[in-house]
Design a protein around this motif. Structure first.
Motif, short mmCIF file in Angstrom:
data_model
loop_
_atom_site.label_atom_id
_atom_site.label_comp_id
_atom_site.label_asym_id
_atom_site.label_seq_id
_atom_site.Cartn_x
_atom_site.Cartn_y
_atom_site.Cartn_z
N ALA A 1 -15.70 14.36 -53.21
CA ALA A 1 -15.66 15.54 -54.07
C ALA A 1 -16.78 16.52 -53.72
CB ALA A 1 -15.74 15.14 -55.54
N TYR A 2 -17.94 16.01 -53.25
CA TYR A 2 -19.06 16.90 -52.96
C TYR A 2 -18.68 17.93 -51.90
CZ TYR A 2 -20.63 14.99 -48.39
OH TYR A 2 -20.72 14.64 -47.06
N MET A 3 -17.75 17.55 -51.04
CA MET A 3 -17.34 18.46 -49.95
C MET A 3 -16.63 19.70 -50.50
SD MET A 3 -16.08 15.49 -47.37
CE MET A 3 -17.30 14.40 -46.59
N GLY A 4 -15.99 19.54 -51.63
CA GLY A 4 -15.31 20.67 -52.25
C GLY A 4 -16.24 21.50 -53.12
N LEU A 5 -17.41 20.95 -53.43
CA LEU A 5 -18.34 21.65 -54.32
C LEU A 5 -19.39 22.44 -53.54
CD1 LEU A 5 -18.91 18.79 -56.93
CD2 LEU A 5 -17.71 20.95 -57.32
N PHE B 1 -22.38 13.40 -44.97
CA PHE B 1 -23.77 13.81 -44.73
C PHE B 1 -24.65 12.63 -44.36
CE2 PHE B 1 -26.29 11.93 -48.11
CZ PHE B 1 -25.29 11.44 -48.95
N ALA B 2 -24.21 11.43 -44.67
CA ALA B 2 -25.09 10.26 -44.63
C ALA B 2 -25.36 9.77 -43.21
CB ALA B 2 -24.51 9.13 -45.47
N GLU B 3 -26.50 9.08 -43.10
CA GLU B 3 -26.88 8.48 -41.81
C GLU B 3 -26.98 6.96 -41.91
OE1 GLU B 3 -29.82 12.17 -40.54
OE2 GLU B 3 -30.41 10.75 -42.10
N LYS B 4 -27.07 6.45 -43.15
CA LYS B 4 -27.23 5.01 -43.35
C LYS B 4 -26.35 4.53 -44.50
CE LYS B 4 -30.76 3.94 -40.48
NZ LYS B 4 -30.53 4.95 -39.42
N VAL B 5 -25.92 3.27 -44.39
CA VAL B 5 -25.01 2.70 -45.38
C VAL B 5 -25.53 1.34 -45.84
CG1 VAL B 5 -22.64 1.88 -45.78
CG2 VAL B 5 -23.04 3.83 -44.27
N TYR B 6 -25.41 1.10 -47.15
CA TYR B 6 -25.65 -0.23 -47.72
C TYR B 6 -24.34 -0.68 -48.38
CZ TYR B 6 -26.94 -3.77 -51.14
OH TYR B 6 -26.97 -4.92 -51.90
N PHE B 7 -23.87 -1.88 -48.08
CA PHE B 7 -22.62 -2.34 -48.67
C PHE B 7 -22.84 -3.27 -49.86
CE2 PHE B 7 -20.88 -1.43 -44.33
CZ PHE B 7 -19.98 -0.45 -44.75
N ALA B 8 -22.01 -3.06 -50.88
CA ALA B 8 -22.00 -3.90 -52.08
C ALA B 8 -20.55 -4.31 -52.34
CB ALA B 8 -22.56 -3.10 -53.25
N ASN B 9 -20.31 -4.90 -53.50
CA ASN B 9 -18.96 -5.40 -53.80
C ASN B 9 -18.24 -4.61 -54.88
OD1 ASN B 9 -19.45 -7.89 -52.18
ND2 ASN B 9 -21.02 -8.09 -53.75
#
Ligand code: PLP
Length: 402
Positions: free
Chosen positions: A235-239, A93-101
């Protein structure tokens, strides 16, 4: 230099209590220790080694990127990060990403973003965060406070404020707690550490509706449930319920540390330049490996394979239980399964795990009453069979010792 398990007690901070053997190499779902003894791995590095150990494609992704560019900092962007973010947004669903470690850092970003969003849009009073008892969101002070286990959050002095908890799967309690002061709700769409607990369909739908009603952001922590583990990419895709923010880590890197927070363009706009950051987050090496993980996992055959392997696990675990009567149920989804100990074996999950290690099977616990399996999503059927034969011997050892 010779090092052994005893060296751990000499030189390591004692916050962990690792097993007696020290693994030195792995291949697929098998691991070998310092004495060259072989183990089958149903622990998967705690739901991380999603393609087993040293998957040839991940090794080549790491080697290729390792000879090009390891690290830049976020003063510059890089191709692997941009490709991975494109693939993550295309797949969700997302349009933007923030990366962490890590998972905790992805959650920390999600919580800070939710607070910013609420303060920018609705003012200082909209700051309450609701989360669930037994939930786990990481070990930074903010995330451990949002997590619902006092054992992890207490004893460190004053905690971040305006954080409240209620029981998972208790929609009435949640409804009583949420209000227009709620800025965000953080939940695992399948509680992992808390005992492999699936949400009821009406509960998740109800939480989404109440978040909408009160203008609160719904954050799904998919650090453990994500990247194919449930047989769905997330998992949200199955819910059938879509969050506003999703966090992912563990399996995303297949063993290389990476985390990510995914959200919409509108919500993301509240993290303006300078508001949050990470030196390593989105570094080319981590992103190159994660990109390859996602390419492999996000294929229908691989995701369907997870459900076939789940069926095999359930069949063989059922047979073990018919013989020894130790579980009330096997719960969870895909390659995240929990054997819930019955009345007779309350509090003894760790004994089963230790017995399994003695039989050369690596597994996990989730609390004191659940034995947890989180193996590779591509574990060969043969390794499942051999591993569960070892597990049966471990169960017999615990049962017969009584
Ligand atoms: C493991 C886990 C975390 C924390 O991830 P780290 O990488 O250890 O910081 C957060 N949330 C959930 C649901 C987890 O299972």
């Amino acid at each position: 230099m010779k090092v052994t398990r005893a060296t751990f007690d000499d030189v390591m901070v004692p916050n962990y209590n690792p097993a007696g053997m020290v693994p030195v190499r792995g291949e697929g779902s098998r691991v070998w220790d310092q004495n060259d003894a072989e183990y089958i791995d149903f622990a998967g590095g705690i739901a991380v080694n999603v393609l087993g150990h040293c998957h040839p494609e991940l090794v080549s992704a790491l080697k290729e990127q390792g000879e090009k560019l390891w690290h830049l900092s976020n003063v510059f962007t890089n191709e692997p990060a941009l490709r991975l973010a494109t693939k993550l947004t295309d797949a969700t669903f997302a349009e933007k990403v923030y990366f962490a470690n890590s998972g905790a850092e992805a959650n920390e970003a999600a919580l800070k973003l939710a607070r910013r969003w609420a303060i920018d849009k609705h003012g200082e009073d909209k700051n309450q965060i609701i989360a669930f008892n037994k939930g786990f969101h990481g070990r930074t002070f903010f995330t451990v406070t949002v997590g619902g286990q006092a054992a992890y959050s207490d004893g460190f002095g004053p905690k971040p404020g305006a954080i409240e908890h209620c029981d998972y799967n208790d929609l009435a309690a949640f409804e009583a707690l949420i209000s227009d002061k709620t800025c965000a709700v953080m939940m695992e769409p399948l509680q992992g550490e808390g005992g492999i607990i699936l949400p009821d369909a009406e509960f998740v739908k109800g939480v989404r509706e109440l978040c909408d009603k009160h203008n609160a952001l719904l954050i799904f922590d998919e650090v453990q449930s994500g990247v194919g583990r449930t047989g769905h990419l997330y998992a949200y895709m199955g819910l059938g319920v879509t969050p506003d923010i999703l966090t992912t880590a563990k399996s995303l890197g297949g063993g290389f540390p990476i985390g990510a927070m995914l959200t919409t363009t509108d919500i993301a706009s509240h993290l303006k330049p300078g508001t949050h950051g990470s030196t390593y987050g989105g570094n080319p090496l981590a992103c190159a490996v994660a990109e390859r993980v996602l390419d492999i996992i996000n294929q229908p055959e691989v995701l369907q394979g997870v459900l076939k392997k789940e069926a095999l696990f359930r069949e063989l675990l059922g047979a073990i239980n018919d013989k020894y009567q130790v579980f009330d149920e096997v719960r969870g989804q895909g390659m995240l399964l929990g054997c819930v100990l019955n009345e007779k074996y309350q509090g003894r999950a760790k004994d089963f795990m230790t017995a399994a290690t003695n039989e050369h099977l690596m597994c996990l616990v989730a609390g004191m009453n659940v034995i947890r399996f989180a193996p590779s999503l591509v574990i060969p059927d043969e390794d499942i069979k051999v591993g569960l034969a070892r597990f049966e011997r471990a169960v017999a050892a615990v049962v017969n010792a009584d």
